[in-house]
Design a protein around this motif. Structure first.
Motif, PDB file in Angstrom:
ATOM      1  N   PRO A 141     -21.846  26.311  10.038  1.00 30.28           N
ATOM      2  CA  PRO A 141     -22.027  25.722   8.919  1.00 30.28           C
ATOM      3  C   PRO A 141     -22.667  23.841   9.604  1.00 30.28           C
ATOM      4  O   PRO A 141     -22.379  24.195  11.316  1.00 30.28           O
ATOM      5  N   GLU A 142     -24.294  23.937   8.722  1.00 27.33           N
ATOM      6  CA  GLU A 142     -24.549  22.436  10.157  1.00 27.33           C
ATOM      7  C   GLU A 142     -24.654  21.762   9.341  1.00 27.33           C
ATOM      8  O   GLU A 142     -25.106  20.807   9.795  1.00 27.33           O
ATOM      9  N   ASP A 143     -23.568  20.972   8.306  1.00 26.10           N
ATOM     10  CA  ASP A 143     -23.595  19.895   8.276  1.00 26.10           C
ATOM     11  C   ASP A 143     -22.282  18.872   8.721  1.00 26.10           C
ATOM     12  O   ASP A 143     -21.630  18.186   7.402  1.00 26.10           O
ATOM     13  N   LEU A 144     -21.255  19.713  10.314  1.00 20.99           N
ATOM     14  CA  LEU A 144     -20.292  19.181  10.419  1.00 20.99           C
ATOM     15  C   LEU A 144     -20.976  17.791  11.547  1.00 20.99           C
ATOM     16  O   LEU A 144     -21.570  18.086  12.263  1.00 20.99           O
ATOM     17  N   THR A 145     -20.865  16.443  11.231  1.00 22.82           N
ATOM     18  CA  THR A 145     -20.914  15.644  11.785  1.00 22.82           C
ATOM     19  C   THR A 145     -20.556  15.607  13.621  1.00 22.82           C
ATOM     20  O   THR A 145     -19.307  16.318  13.694  1.00 22.82           O
ATOM     21  N   PRO A 146     -21.222  14.885  14.271  1.00 22.47           N
ATOM     22  CA  PRO A 146     -20.329  15.116  15.522  1.00 22.47           C
ATOM     23  C   PRO A 146     -19.407  13.894  15.407  1.00 22.47           C
ATOM     24  O   PRO A 146     -18.288  14.702  16.693  1.00 22.47           O
ATOM     25  N   MET A 148     -17.129  15.018  13.578  1.00 23.60           N
ATOM     26  CA  MET A 148     -15.977  15.490  12.987  1.00 23.60           C
ATOM     27  C   MET A 148     -15.377  16.555  14.195  1.00 23.60           C
ATOM     28  O   MET A 148     -14.224  16.796  14.262  1.00 23.60           O
ATOM     29  N   ILE A 149     -16.456  16.611  15.325  1.00 24.02           N
ATOM     30  CA  ILE A 149     -16.670  17.616  16.387  1.00 24.02           C
ATOM     31  C   ILE A 149     -15.915  17.462  17.214  1.00 24.02           C
ATOM     32  O   ILE A 149     -15.472  18.359  17.823  1.00 24.02           O
ATOM     33  N   GLU A 150     -15.748  16.252  17.466  1.00 25.76           N
ATOM     34  CA  GLU A 150     -15.054  15.038  18.612  1.00 25.76           C
ATOM     35  C   GLU A 150     -13.934  15.376  18.207  1.00 25.76           C
ATOM     36  O   GLU A 150     -13.245  14.868  19.244  1.00 25.76           O
ATOM     37  N   ALA A 151     -13.253  14.946  16.814  1.00 25.58           N
ATOM     38  CA  ALA A 151     -12.329  15.106  16.770  1.00 25.58           C
ATOM     39  C   ALA A 151     -11.311  16.431  17.020  1.00 25.58           C
ATOM     40  O   ALA A 151     -10.824  16.190  17.419  1.00 25.58           O
ATOM     41  N   LEU A 152     -12.101  17.369  16.435  1.00 23.14           N
ATOM     42  CA  LEU A 152     -11.898  18.408  16.730  1.00 23.14           C
ATOM     43  C   LEU A 152     -11.383  19.343  18.176  1.00 23.14           C
ATOM     44  O   LEU A 152     -10.882  19.406  18.691  1.00 23.14           O
ATOM     45  N   ARG A 153     -12.816  18.691  19.067  1.00 18.30           N
ATOM     46  CA  ARG A 153     -12.134  18.576  20.188  1.00 18.30           C
ATOM     47  C   ARG A 153     -11.255  18.236  20.981  1.00 18.30           C
ATOM     48  O   ARG A 153     -10.733  18.505  21.907  1.00 18.30           O
ATOM     49  N   LEU A 175      -9.036   8.628  12.040  1.00 16.30           N
ATOM     50  CA  LEU A 175      -9.043  10.350  12.602  1.00 16.30           C
ATOM     51  C   LEU A 175      -8.754  11.642  11.612  1.00 16.30           C
ATOM     52  O   LEU A 175      -9.445  13.108  11.324  1.00 16.30           O
ATOM     53  N   LYS A 176      -7.278  11.524  11.363  1.00 14.70           N
ATOM     54  CA  LYS A 176      -6.991  12.095  10.180  1.00 14.70           C
ATOM     55  C   LYS A 176      -7.795  12.773   9.092  1.00 14.70           C
ATOM     56  O   LYS A 176      -8.313  13.666   8.688  1.00 14.70           O
ATOM     57  N   ALA A 177      -8.618  11.899   8.551  1.00  9.81           N
ATOM     58  CA  ALA A 177      -9.826  12.022   8.130  1.00  9.81           C
ATOM     59  C   ALA A 177     -11.078  13.229   8.035  1.00  9.81           C
ATOM     60  O   ALA A 177     -10.897  13.641   7.719  1.00  9.81           O
ATOM     61  N   ARG A 178     -11.719  12.213   9.346  1.00 13.24           N
ATOM     62  CA  ARG A 178     -12.549  13.651   9.874  1.00 13.24           C
ATOM     63  C   ARG A 178     -11.549  14.727   9.923  1.00 13.24           C
ATOM     64  O   ARG A 178     -12.244  15.901   9.911  1.00 13.24           O
ATOM     65  N   LEU A 179     -10.864  15.050  10.703  1.00 17.14           N
ATOM     66  CA  LEU A 179     -10.291  16.459  10.558  1.00 17.14           C
ATOM     67  C   LEU A 179     -10.232  17.074   9.156  1.00 17.14           C
ATOM     68  O   LEU A 179     -10.377  18.541   9.430  1.00 17.14           O
ATOM     69  N   SER A 180      -9.378  16.156   7.951  1.00 18.55           N
ATOM     70  CA  SER A 180      -9.413  16.982   6.992  1.00 18.55           C
ATOM     71  C   SER A 180     -11.079  16.963   6.317  1.00 18.55           C
ATOM     72  O   SER A 180     -11.222  18.048   6.112  1.00 18.55           O
ATOM     73  N   SER A 181     -11.777  16.708   6.577  1.00 19.12           N
ATOM     74  CA  SER A 181     -13.503  16.533   6.382  1.00 19.12           C
ATOM     75  C   SER A 181     -14.068  17.838   6.995  1.00 19.12           C
ATOM     76  O   SER A 181     -14.642  18.375   6.174  1.00 19.12           O
ATOM     77  N   LEU A 195     -10.137  25.115  14.640  1.00 16.70           N
ATOM     78  CA  LEU A 195     -10.797  24.809  15.677  1.00 16.70           C
ATOM     79  C   LEU A 195     -10.821  25.819  16.054  1.00 16.70           C
ATOM     80  O   LEU A 195     -11.872  26.578  16.773  1.00 16.70           O
ATOM     81  N   ARG A 196      -9.873  27.033  15.403  1.00 19.11           N
ATOM     82  CA  ARG A 196     -10.684  28.325  16.171  1.00 19.11           C
ATOM     83  C   ARG A 196     -12.018  28.430  15.051  1.00 19.11           C
ATOM     84  O   ARG A 196     -13.242  29.670  16.149  1.00 19.11           O
ATOM     85  N   MET A 197     -12.641  28.149  14.451  1.00 24.52           N
ATOM     86  CA  MET A 197     -13.970  28.562  13.203  1.00 24.52           C
ATOM     87  C   MET A 197     -14.610  28.027  14.240  1.00 24.52           C
ATOM     88  O   MET A 197     -15.811  28.353  14.557  1.00 24.52           O
ATOM     89  N   ALA A 198     -14.060  26.468  14.470  1.00 19.40           N
ATOM     90  CA  ALA A 198     -15.907  25.675  15.237  1.00 19.40           C
ATOM     91  C   ALA A 198     -15.841  27.087  16.221  1.00 19.40           C
ATOM     92  O   ALA A 198     -17.075  26.202  17.506  1.00 19.40           O
ATOM     93  N   ARG A 199     -14.533  27.195  17.416  1.00 17.89           N
ATOM     94  CA  ARG A 199     -15.313  27.733  18.587  1.00 17.89           C
ATOM     95  C   ARG A 199     -15.799  29.298  18.231  1.00 17.89           C
ATOM     96  O   ARG A 199     -16.958  28.945  19.134  1.00 17.89           O
ATOM     97  N   GLU A 200     -15.148  29.801  17.402  1.00 20.34           N
ATOM     98  CA  GLU A 200     -16.486  30.731  16.974  1.00 20.34           C
ATOM     99  C   GLU A 200     -17.248  31.073  16.785  1.00 20.34           C
ATOM    100  O   GLU A 200     -18.578  31.116  17.165  1.00 20.34           O
ATOM    101  N   TYR A 201     -18.072  29.675  16.408  1.00 23.33           N
ATOM    102  CA  TYR A 201     -19.578  29.206  15.821  1.00 23.33           C
ATOM    103  C   TYR A 201     -19.873  28.314  16.323  1.00 23.33           C
ATOM    104  O   TYR A 201     -21.362  27.669  16.721  1.00 23.33           O
ATOM    105  N   ARG A 202     -19.265  27.813  17.771  1.00 19.38           N
ATOM    106  CA  ARG A 202     -19.816  27.440  19.273  1.00 19.38           C
ATOM    107  C   ARG A 202     -19.572  26.289  19.259  1.00 19.38           C
ATOM    108  O   ARG A 202     -21.206  25.795  19.612  1.00 19.38           O
TER     109      ARG A 202
END
Length: 204
Positions: A141-146, A148-153, A175-181, A195-202
Motif C-alpha cells: 500500500p502506498e497510502d499509509l501516512t508517516p 500511521m507508520i510511526e504509530a504502528l512502529r 493514536l487509536k484513530a491512526r492505528l484504525s486507519s 503490524l505483520r503486514m507492514a513488516r512484510e511490506y517493509r
C-alpha cells in the motif's frame, strides 16, 4: 489466514500444477531484494545456485530485470558465460518460461520449468496470469501516512497505547484513530495483523 495469503496460496498451487520441474517466484524485487521469494526447483540446484551466486549471473534474471512480458528460456538470446542454463539442465530444468511484470523499481519475475517439453502458449499465458496475480495481490500500500507508520512502529516496539501516544505527543484516542486507519488501509482485522503486514511490506 488473510484473504491475501489465501490468494497467494491459490496462485502458487496453480504454478505447482503447470510446472512439474518446479518454479521460482520473486515478487516486488526492489534493490535486488524481493518482498517475497519462493523456489520449488530441486534443492540440489538451489544449493549450487546459491553457493555460486548465480542470481548475479543468470540470463533469466537479466531478462526479467530488463524486460516485461513472457518468453521461453530457449528464446532468450543473452550471454551465459557461466553456463548457468546448461548446469540447470543437469537438474531437470531443461525447458522453461519466464514472466516479468511491474515497474523496474518493483519487478516481479516468475520462472517455471519442465524436463520433458516446451511449455505451450496456453501454459505460458496461464503462468503470465499467475505472475500478474501475485504481483497485484502483494502490491504494498502506498497510502499509509508517516503518522500511521510511526504509530504502528511504536506499538510493534512494545509501547502500550498510553506510552505510544505520549511519545508522539498526541492523545490516546488520536493514536487509536491512526492505528484504525492503518488497519483499514492494510486490510487487516487487528493491529497485530497490521503490524505483520507492514513488516512484510517493509514499511517498518
Amino acid at each position: 489466514m488473510s484473504e491475501r495469503q489465501r490468494l497467494m496460496v491459490r496462485y502458487l498451487q496453480r504454478l505447482d500444477d503447470i510446472a512439474p520441474a518446479g518454479y521460482t517466484v520473486g515478487v516486488h524485487i526492489r534493490f535486488a531484494s524481493p518482498l517475497y521469494l519462493k523456489s520449488t526447483y530441486p534443492q540440489e540446484w538451489q544449493d549450487v545456485y546459491a553457493a555460486n551466486a548465480y542470481s548475479l549471473r543468470d540470463p533469466l534474471v537479466f531478462w526479467g530485470i530488463s524486460k516485461s512480458g513472457k518468453t521461453r528460456w530457449s528464446e532468450i538470446n543473452l550471454p551465459d558465460p557461466f553456463g548457468v542454463m546448461a548446469k540447470a539442465a543437469k537438474f531437470g530444468l531443461t525447458y522453461g518460461a519466464v514472466i516479468a511484470c511491474g515497474k523496474i523499481t518493483s519487478r516481479t519475475i516468475v520462472g517455471a520449468a519442465r524436463s520433458d517439453r516446451e511449455f505451450t502458449d496456453t501454459e505460458i499465458a496461464d503462468i503470465e496470469d499467475i505472475a500478474h496475480g501475485l504481483h497485484d495481490v502483494t502490491e504494498p500500500p502506498e497510502d499509509l501516512t508517516p503518522a500511521m507508520i510511526e504509530a504502528l512502529r511504536l506499538v510493534g516496539d512494545g509501547y502500550r497505547h498510553t506510552a505510544a501516544a505520549a511519545e508522539l505527543g498526541i492523545s490516546e484516542s488520536a493514536l487509536k484513530a491512526r492505528l484504525s486507519s492503518a488497519r483499514d488501509r492494510l486490510g487487516a482485522k487487528t493491529t497485530a495483523e497490521a503490524l505483520r503486514m507492514a513488516r512484510e511490506y517493509r514499511l517498518l
